[in-house]
Scaffold this motif. Sequence first.
Motif, PDB file in Angstrom:
ATOM      1  N   ALA A 155      65.521  79.732  -6.821  1.00  0.00           N
ATOM      2  CA  ALA A 155      65.590  78.749  -5.744  1.00  0.00           C
ATOM      3  C   ALA A 155      64.579  77.641  -6.000  1.00  0.00           C
ATOM      4  O   ALA A 155      63.405  77.915  -6.263  1.00  0.00           O
ATOM      5  N   ASP A 167      61.532  76.663   2.833  1.00  0.00           N
ATOM      6  CA  ASP A 167      61.881  78.030   3.211  1.00  0.00           C
ATOM      7  C   ASP A 167      63.379  78.190   3.455  1.00  0.00           C
ATOM      8  O   ASP A 167      63.907  79.299   3.372  1.00  0.00           O
ATOM      9  N   ASP A 222      61.497  82.565  -6.038  1.00  0.00           N
ATOM     10  CA  ASP A 222      61.177  81.447  -5.155  1.00  0.00           C
ATOM     11  C   ASP A 222      60.304  80.408  -5.852  1.00  0.00           C
ATOM     12  O   ASP A 222      59.107  80.614  -6.039  1.00  0.00           O
ATOM     13  N   ARG A 230      63.481  73.425  -4.607  1.00  0.00           N
ATOM     14  CA  ARG A 230      63.541  72.585  -3.399  1.00  0.00           C
ATOM     15  C   ARG A 230      64.296  71.293  -3.678  1.00  0.00           C
ATOM     16  O   ARG A 230      63.941  70.551  -4.585  1.00  0.00           O
ATOM     17  N   ARG A 287      70.691  78.593  -8.491  1.00  0.00           N
ATOM     18  CA  ARG A 287      70.815  79.650  -7.482  1.00  0.00           C
ATOM     19  C   ARG A 287      71.677  80.783  -8.015  1.00  0.00           C
ATOM     20  O   ARG A 287      71.362  81.964  -7.811  1.00  0.00           O
ATOM     21  N   SER A 325      67.404  85.108  -0.126  1.00  0.00           N
ATOM     22  CA  SER A 325      66.222  85.963   0.005  1.00  0.00           C
ATOM     23  C   SER A 325      65.912  86.750  -1.267  1.00  0.00           C
ATOM     24  O   SER A 325      64.774  87.160  -1.481  1.00  0.00           O
ATOM     25  N   GLU A 335      65.623  77.371   1.516  1.00  0.00           N
ATOM     26  CA  GLU A 335      66.247  77.739   0.243  1.00  0.00           C
ATOM     27  C   GLU A 335      66.214  79.245  -0.010  1.00  0.00           C
ATOM     28  O   GLU A 335      66.981  79.749  -0.838  1.00  0.00           O
ATOM     29  N   VAL A 336      65.328  79.957   0.682  1.00  0.00           N
ATOM     30  CA  VAL A 336      65.165  81.389   0.400  1.00  0.00           C
ATOM     31  C   VAL A 336      65.447  82.252   1.625  1.00  0.00           C
ATOM     32  O   VAL A 336      65.005  83.392   1.714  1.00  0.00           O
TER      33      VAL A 336
END
Length: 356
Positions: free
Chosen positions: A316, A17, A29, A318, A311, A25, A19-20
């Motif tokens: 995004a 989470d 994702d 992980r 990005r 945002s 990463e976003v």
Amino acid sequence: MPTEPGIPGHDLRHHGDAEVRDDGSALVDLAVNVRADTPPVWLREHIAASLGSLAAYPDGRAARAAVAARHGLPVERVLLTAGAAEAFVLLARALKVRWPVVVHPQFTEPEAALRDAGHSVGRVLLRAADGFRLDPAAVPEEADLVVVGNPTNPTSVLHPADVLAGLARPGRTLVVDEAFMDAVPGEREALAGRTDVPGLVVLRSLTKTWGLAGLRIGYVLAAPETVAELERAQPLWPVSTPALAAAEACVAPRALAEAAHAAHRVAADRAHLVAGLGEFAGAGLRVAGPAEGPFVLVRLPDADAVRRRLRRLGFAVRRGDTFPGLDEEWLRLAVRDRGTSDAFLRALGRATAEAS
């Protein structure tokens, strides 16, 4: 397959989470392993209907009975928790263990919780060269608490149930994290519902398949005496009324049928993603596997730079270097629908081309 003490150096509290959040945002994702387009409308409406009962203290009896029935167990073998993460904290604080061992790479919260509770934690590091498969002989006989994921986050490896059950020993607690098992068609290799494995503790989460990460709901399946010990470590009313309503709904026949259908769809979407990733073999990309969960782990030269380029291109993913046993060459990708995966693969092509 080395065994080593838990050595600081990995950020065990970093999760997908991150990463976003904030500037991430608006990104597509692929970093968080929660099924897209969830929770479904019928589940949101069911949870919303529970809000009229918020003045009363939560009563978990019906949800606990529903979970027990779903796994064919007596209610004494079920403990509802505020997500699987709470269960790791309860295990770390409530059980009296001398030498806990965590099988890595895997979800890092179990080790973090054990450390926070003052335990020295041993690690069994599975190797990419072995396909991240578990050799039971690598787990020290003296370990009195062993934690392993199945299917494992982030490797997506599904270990045979018999191999995991074979880790049970007198005086040992065997914790199997099955947070993603309902994303495996037929839940093959599941240990949930088994009562013939001594010391077995199975953790389940309802947040991944149903998109309830913000609600926090999961459960523990274990022997009645273990459940009682963990329950004593819980605060009063640990699971909210809306979360209890969600738990009861998510183990009903309609929901189980929907989850089973979703598992097959995820498997097909994963195969599509893995096939697309195969086109990048010339760039040095390798997919760990065979993948069986709703995510895949890939190794790629210059992966951290590729992640940053992705990005900028709107995606995004992980990072893998926060998992013990992995380094900066690893990335975890959540499985999404084919259209999203195709768009991601095009972006990956651009990101890897910049690196060459």
